[in-house]
Design an enzyme around this catalytic site. Structure first.
Site, mmCIF file in Angstrom:
data_model
loop_
_atom_site.group_PDB
_atom_site.id
_atom_site.type_symbol
_atom_site.label_atom_id
_atom_site.label_comp_id
_atom_site.label_asym_id
_atom_site.label_seq_id
_atom_site.Cartn_x
_atom_site.Cartn_y
_atom_site.Cartn_z
ATOM 1 N N SER A 141 4.712 3.556 -0.940
ATOM 2 C CA SER A 141 3.820 3.133 -2.031
ATOM 3 C C SER A 141 3.661 4.302 -2.996
ATOM 4 O O SER A 141 3.754 5.469 -2.581
ATOM 5 C CB SER A 141 2.446 2.762 -1.456
ATOM 6 O OG SER A 141 1.505 2.607 -2.495
ATOM 7 N N TYR A 154 -4.718 5.564 3.992
ATOM 8 C CA TYR A 154 -3.600 4.706 3.566
ATOM 9 C C TYR A 154 -2.559 5.570 2.838
ATOM 10 O O TYR A 154 -1.359 5.505 3.147
ATOM 11 C CB TYR A 154 -4.103 3.586 2.647
ATOM 12 C CG TYR A 154 -3.002 2.712 2.086
ATOM 13 C CD1 TYR A 154 -2.412 1.711 2.860
ATOM 14 C CD2 TYR A 154 -2.539 2.878 0.775
ATOM 15 C CE1 TYR A 154 -1.388 0.912 2.350
ATOM 16 C CE2 TYR A 154 -1.520 2.080 0.260
ATOM 17 C CZ TYR A 154 -0.945 1.102 1.047
ATOM 18 O OH TYR A 154 0.065 0.319 0.544
HETATM 19 N N1 LIG Z 1 0.982 -5.182 -3.006
HETATM 20 C C1 LIG Z 1 1.036 -3.967 -3.488
HETATM 21 O O1 LIG Z 1 0.553 -3.704 -4.614
HETATM 22 C C2 LIG Z 1 1.712 -2.855 -2.708
HETATM 23 C C3 LIG Z 1 1.910 -1.639 -3.362
HETATM 24 C C4 LIG Z 1 2.536 -0.612 -2.671
HETATM 25 C C5 LIG Z 1 2.961 -0.795 -1.372
HETATM 26 N N2 LIG Z 1 2.748 -1.986 -0.767
HETATM 27 C C6 LIG Z 1 3.237 -2.110 0.618
HETATM 28 O O2 LIG Z 1 4.112 -3.222 0.681
HETATM 29 C C7 LIG Z 1 4.140 -3.748 2.004
HETATM 30 C C8 LIG Z 1 3.910 -5.247 1.933
HETATM 31 O O3 LIG Z 1 2.640 -5.466 1.370
HETATM 32 P P1 LIG Z 1 2.201 -6.841 0.661
HETATM 33 O O4 LIG Z 1 1.456 -6.456 -0.540
HETATM 34 O O5 LIG Z 1 3.341 -7.755 0.595
HETATM 35 O O6 LIG Z 1 1.105 -7.314 1.743
HETATM 36 P P2 LIG Z 1 0.840 -8.694 2.498
HETATM 37 O O7 LIG Z 1 -0.481 -8.497 3.154
HETATM 38 O O8 LIG Z 1 1.050 -9.835 1.595
HETATM 39 O O9 LIG Z 1 1.970 -8.706 3.614
HETATM 40 C C9 LIG Z 1 1.937 -7.811 4.708
HETATM 41 C C10 LIG Z 1 2.798 -8.365 5.822
HETATM 42 O O10 LIG Z 1 2.742 -7.442 6.934
HETATM 43 C C11 LIG Z 1 2.490 -8.187 8.104
HETATM 44 N N3 LIG Z 1 1.852 -7.344 9.106
HETATM 45 C C12 LIG Z 1 0.636 -6.722 9.047
HETATM 46 N N4 LIG Z 1 0.409 -6.066 10.195
HETATM 47 C C13 LIG Z 1 1.494 -6.280 10.988
HETATM 48 C C14 LIG Z 1 1.858 -5.872 12.277
HETATM 49 N N5 LIG Z 1 1.052 -5.093 13.032
HETATM 50 N N6 LIG Z 1 3.050 -6.272 12.794
HETATM 51 C C15 LIG Z 1 3.885 -7.059 12.068
HETATM 52 N N7 LIG Z 1 3.588 -7.481 10.835
HETATM 53 C C16 LIG Z 1 2.412 -7.097 10.310
HETATM 54 C C17 LIG Z 1 1.613 -9.342 7.662
HETATM 55 O O11 LIG Z 1 1.615 -10.360 8.642
HETATM 56 C C18 LIG Z 1 2.308 -9.718 6.363
HETATM 57 O O12 LIG Z 1 3.425 -10.540 6.627
HETATM 58 C C19 LIG Z 1 3.059 -2.991 2.775
HETATM 59 O O13 LIG Z 1 3.665 -1.955 3.521
HETATM 60 C C20 LIG Z 1 2.201 -2.395 1.673
HETATM 61 O O14 LIG Z 1 1.521 -1.238 2.094
HETATM 62 C C21 LIG Z 1 2.141 -3.028 -1.392
#
Ligand SMILES: NC(=O)c1ccc[n+]([C@@H]2O[C@H](COP(=O)([O-])OP(=O)(O)OC[C@H]3O[C@@H](n4cnc5c(N)ncnc54)[C@H](O)[C@@H]3O)[C@@H](O)[C@H]2O)c1
Length: 257
Positions: A141, A154
């Site tokens: 991120s 985080y």
């Molecule tokens: N959305 C943003 O703005 C953003 C920005 C930077 C980084 N990210 C990163 O992108 C990745 C995806 O995030 P997102 O925004 O799609 O979130 P989201 O919450 O929509 O999806 C997260 C996914 O991770 C799964 N998950 C959570 N804990 C788990 C576990 N213990 N075992 C297996 N699966 C698990 C959830 O079931 C879900 O499918 C994450 O690593 C997040 O930190 C997101």
């Protein structure tokens, strides 16, 4: 991009960024195994893609549990014969200043955001080294590089994933495994929506304010990330190794005033 017939494991593959990746890789002809702790969404996603004739299987599993990770990697190889790529994407967000941090929150963040990628690497790399080829893409991120208010642990967990990816590159790329990371900025996903809870301003107004601050004047969509990951996992990206690709519409270019 050639992902056809590649066996790709996506963690956190049933929501937001991971869901878009699962769908896009399957549309490119990959054999996708998508895993998460969302049984209902995962089963529905796999059924929807299979109904279109695409290859997608859902595996229920927690990336912070070694038994789950080990058995999903083993079952994937047993059923599909190989493991070409992994997108270690599962993650969680917790919001609190360090002075209010509970150890439960600390361990939740570290277990999913750091131990998860460590376990995936531990069990996928031996398979890939035996094959003499493989790619692992981590989702970090921009929070790894900026002082994201109220998200110290985080941010630290995401910075740790970048360090992990670089070390794995020096240790394992000589035996055929490539490592990359994508570093999203603000992406419109359920995680982002959940982070708006508790604000006085409605989510739509918050999103509009954020979009105005990003040089491209819009927030990212999960597909923006999926398209980049699809390229990074493909053979065309074969010389990209140990790199972090930022997907943030230019946010990191902004001056500090
Ligand atoms: N959305 C943003 O703005 C953003 C920005 C930077 C980084 N990210 C990163 O992108 C990745 C995806 O995030 P997102 O925004 O799609 O979130 P989201 O919450 O929509 O999806 C997260 C996914 O991770 C799964 N998950 C959570 N804990 C788990 C576990 N213990 N075992 C297996 N699966 C698990 C959830 O079931 C879900 O499918 C994450 O690593 C997040 O930190 C997101």
């Amino acid at each position: 991009m050639h992902l056809k017939d590649k066996v790709i494991l996506v963690t956190g593959g049933t929501s937001g960024i991971g869901e878009a990746c699962t769908e896009l890789f399957a549309r490119h002809g990959a054999q996708v195994v998508t895993m998460s702790i969302q049984e209902e969404q995962g089963t529905a996603l796999a059924r929807r893609l299979q109904a279109e004739g695409l290859s997608c299987q859902f595996e229920y599993g927690d990336t912070s549990r070694e038994d789950d990770v080990q058995s999903i990697v083993a079952r994937t190889v047993e059923r599909l014969g190989q493991l070409d790529c992994v997108h270690a994407n599962a993650g969680i967000l917790r919001n609190q200043r360090i002075t209010d941090l509970t150890l439960d929150d600390f361990y939740a963040l570290i277990n999913v955001n750091l131990l998860g990628p460590v376990l995936i690497a531990k069990h996928a790399i031996p398979v890939m080294e035996r094959q003499g080829r493989g790619v692992i893409c981590f989702t970090t991120s921009v929070a790894a590089e900026i002082g994201f208010p109220g998200h110290a642990v985080y941010c630290a967990s995401k910075a740790a994933v970048v360090a992990l990816m670089r070390c794995l590159t020096t240790d394992h790329s000589p035996r055929g495994v490539r490592f990359v990371a994508v570093s999203p900025g603000t992406i419109d996903t359920p995680m982002l929506a959940a982070s708006c809870a508790g604000w006085d301003t409605p989510k739509e107004e918050l999103y509009a304010q954020v979009a105005r601050k990003i040089p491209v004047q819009r927030m990212g969509q999960p597909l923006d990330v999926a398209q980049a990951v699809a390229f990074l996992l493909s053979d065309e990206a074969g010389f990209i190794n140990g790199s972090v690709v930022h997907l943030e519409g230019g946010t990191l270019c902004l001056p500090p005033w």
